[in-house]
Design a protein around this motif. Sequence first.
Motif: not given
Length: 117
Positions: A35-38, A86-100, A110-113
């Motif tokens: 998954g991707w989260f922000r 992309l929109k200004p409201e997409d500004t965030a730190v984006y994280y990927c995650a593994k589902q257990g 995280g990577t900053r957008v």
Amino acid sequence: QVQLVESGGGLVQAGDSLRLSCVASRRSFSTYAMGWFRQPPGKEREFVAAISWRGDSTSYADSVKGRFNISRDNAKNTVYLQMNSLKPEDTAVYYCAKQGDYGYDSWGQGTRVTVSS
């Protein structure tokens, strides 16, 4: 424990596109959903998108549906997030995650957008 490393963030203008990548350290990557989260500035972390282990099932937050696309390349142990319009409201730190078995149990750093208007 699997290690996840995101990349691809940056500063862009509204309407631009970016592709985020997340590389997993283990060959078993192909056996679990991802998954991707922000986390926007000053807000809680939120779900963005998810993909099944085979890549044949995806889901998206309403806020990104139609603009973002999640995909994976199991041969490269990599999951992607293509972000368009992309929109200004997409500004965030984006994280990927593994589902257990009981939820997401491994996270990247995280990577900053940043999207300017």
